[in-house]
Design a protein around this motif. Structure first.
Motif, PDB file in Angstrom:
ATOM      1  N   GLU A   1       1.071  -1.212  -0.115  1.00 53.43           N
ATOM      2  CA  GLU A   1       0.024  -0.091  -0.102  1.00 53.43           C
ATOM      3  C   GLU A   1       0.704   1.351  -0.012  1.00 53.43           C
ATOM      4  OE1 GLU A   1      -2.686  -0.160   3.510  1.00 53.43           O
ATOM      5  OE2 GLU A   1      -3.928  -1.641   2.192  1.00 53.43           O
ATOM      6  N   TYR A   2       1.853   1.535   0.767  1.00 57.04           N
ATOM      7  CA  TYR A   2       2.765   2.323   0.858  1.00 57.04           C
ATOM      8  C   TYR A   2       3.497   2.690  -0.365  1.00 57.04           C
ATOM      9  CZ  TYR A   2       6.829   5.514   2.510  1.00 57.04           C
ATOM     10  OH  TYR A   2       7.503   6.338   2.605  1.00 57.04           O
ATOM     11  N   LEU A   3       3.887   1.446  -1.137  1.00 58.36           N
ATOM     12  CA  LEU A   3       4.499   1.645  -2.414  1.00 58.36           C
ATOM     13  C   LEU A   3       3.619   2.301  -3.491  1.00 58.36           C
ATOM     14  CD1 LEU A   3       6.874   0.883  -4.561  1.00 58.36           C
ATOM     15  CD2 LEU A   3       5.325  -1.131  -4.907  1.00 58.36           C
ATOM     16  N   ILE A   4       2.390   1.695  -3.613  1.00 60.42           N
ATOM     17  CA  ILE A   4       1.257   2.168  -4.474  1.00 60.42           C
ATOM     18  C   ILE A   4       0.990   3.742  -4.166  1.00 60.42           C
ATOM     19  CG2 ILE A   4      -1.255   2.172  -5.168  1.00 60.42           C
ATOM     20  CD1 ILE A   4      -0.812  -0.999  -4.679  1.00 60.42           C
ATOM     21  N   ARG A   5       1.071   3.988  -3.048  1.00 59.88           N
ATOM     22  CA  ARG A   5       0.741   5.496  -2.737  1.00 59.88           C
ATOM     23  C   ARG A   5       1.760   6.264  -3.088  1.00 59.88           C
ATOM     24  NH1 ARG A   5      -0.511   4.402   2.256  1.00 59.88           N
ATOM     25  NH2 ARG A   5       1.340   5.122   3.247  1.00 59.88           N
ATOM     26  N   LYS A   6       2.822   6.035  -2.696  1.00 57.37           N
ATOM     27  CA  LYS A   6       4.005   6.890  -3.291  1.00 57.37           C
ATOM     28  C   LYS A   6       4.317   7.041  -4.577  1.00 57.37           C
ATOM     29  CE  LYS A   6       5.743   8.274   0.647  1.00 57.37           C
ATOM     30  NZ  LYS A   6       5.879   9.638   0.952  1.00 57.37           N
ATOM     31  N   VAL A   7       4.100   5.846  -5.341  1.00 58.93           N
ATOM     32  CA  VAL A   7       4.205   5.809  -6.837  1.00 58.93           C
ATOM     33  C   VAL A   7       3.042   6.596  -7.471  1.00 58.93           C
ATOM     34  CG1 VAL A   7       4.268   4.523  -8.863  1.00 58.93           C
ATOM     35  CG2 VAL A   7       5.755   3.685  -6.696  1.00 58.93           C
ATOM     36  N   ALA A   8       2.030   6.482  -6.892  1.00 60.47           N
ATOM     37  CA  ALA A   8       0.952   7.012  -7.543  1.00 60.47           C
ATOM     38  C   ALA A   8       1.041   8.805  -7.179  1.00 60.47           C
ATOM     39  CB  ALA A   8      -0.441   7.062  -6.896  1.00 60.47           C
ATOM     40  N   ASP A   9       1.806   9.034  -6.141  1.00 56.53           N
ATOM     41  CA  ASP A   9       1.963  10.603  -5.707  1.00 56.53           C
ATOM     42  C   ASP A   9       2.872  10.989  -6.531  1.00 56.53           C
ATOM     43  OD1 ASP A   9      -0.122  10.486  -3.759  1.00 56.53           O
ATOM     44  OD2 ASP A   9       1.255  10.373  -2.102  1.00 56.53           O
ATOM     45  N   PHE A  10       4.081  10.492  -6.721  1.00 57.71           N
ATOM     46  CA  PHE A  10       5.165  11.136  -7.358  1.00 57.71           C
ATOM     47  C   PHE A  10       5.403  10.631  -8.921  1.00 57.71           C
ATOM     48  CE2 PHE A  10       6.042  11.501  -2.893  1.00 57.71           C
ATOM     49  CZ  PHE A  10       6.274  12.760  -2.787  1.00 57.71           C
ATOM     50  N   GLU A  11       4.649   9.814  -9.286  1.00 57.92           N
ATOM     51  CA  GLU A  11       4.587   9.209 -10.569  1.00 57.92           C
ATOM     52  C   GLU A  11       6.099   8.730 -10.927  1.00 57.92           C
ATOM     53  OE1 GLU A  11       2.951  11.967 -13.518  1.00 57.92           O
ATOM     54  OE2 GLU A  11       0.714  11.475 -12.242  1.00 57.92           O
ATOM     55  N   LEU A  12       6.595   8.268  -9.990  1.00 57.99           N
ATOM     56  CA  LEU A  12       7.970   7.615  -9.928  1.00 57.99           C
ATOM     57  C   LEU A  12       8.117   6.332  -9.272  1.00 57.99           C
ATOM     58  CD1 LEU A  12      10.458  10.729  -9.333  1.00 57.99           C
ATOM     59  CD2 LEU A  12       9.840   9.721 -11.465  1.00 57.99           C
ATOM     60  N   ILE A  13       9.044   5.356  -9.746  1.00 59.32           N
ATOM     61  CA  ILE A  13       9.327   4.232  -9.247  1.00 59.32           C
ATOM     62  C   ILE A  13      10.723   3.823  -9.027  1.00 59.32           C
ATOM     63  CG2 ILE A  13       9.039   2.423 -10.961  1.00 59.32           C
ATOM     64  CD1 ILE A  13       7.543   0.709  -8.865  1.00 59.32           C
ATOM     65  N   TRP A  14      11.368   3.279  -8.181  1.00 58.84           N
ATOM     66  CA  TRP A  14      12.973   3.143  -8.091  1.00 58.84           C
ATOM     67  C   TRP A  14      13.351   1.650  -8.152  1.00 58.84           C
ATOM     68  CZ3 TRP A  14      15.919   7.455  -7.708  1.00 58.84           C
ATOM     69  CH2 TRP A  14      15.489   8.409  -7.371  1.00 58.84           C
TER      70      TRP A  14
END
Length: 82
Positions: free
Chosen positions: A19-32
């Motif tokens: 859930e944290y991953l999805i929320r952060k990726v959705a917010d910043f439109e980046l994945i690492w």
């Protein structure tokens, strides 16, 4: 990001970390992920299937690479490209 936040997220169960991953990726439109001289970091599961790990923020990648002694660096991927 401070170490307390990093430890707090790492202590979450797998569902909450997702859930944290999805929320952060959705917010910043980046994945690492981890990238090195031979390309993206590839791992294997117990059945030999190849896995590329992804994280929500750069600090998680850096911590993972240091902990596992991987000679890779954090590289961001634009969500649209991903």
């Amino acid at each position: 990001m401070d170490n307390i936040k990093l430890l707090n997220v790492q202590s979450l169960d797998s569902h909450k970390r997702l859930e944290y991953l999805i929320r952060k990726v959705a917010d910043f439109e980046l994945i690492w992920s981890s990238y090195g001289d031979n390309g993206w970091l590839l791992l294997s599961d117990e059945n030999g299937r190849r896995i590329t790990p992804f994280w929500p923020e750069k600090e998680f990648v850096n911590e993972y690479n240091i902990t596992h002694k991987y000679d890779y660096f954090a590289k961001k991927i634009d969500l649209y490209y991903f």
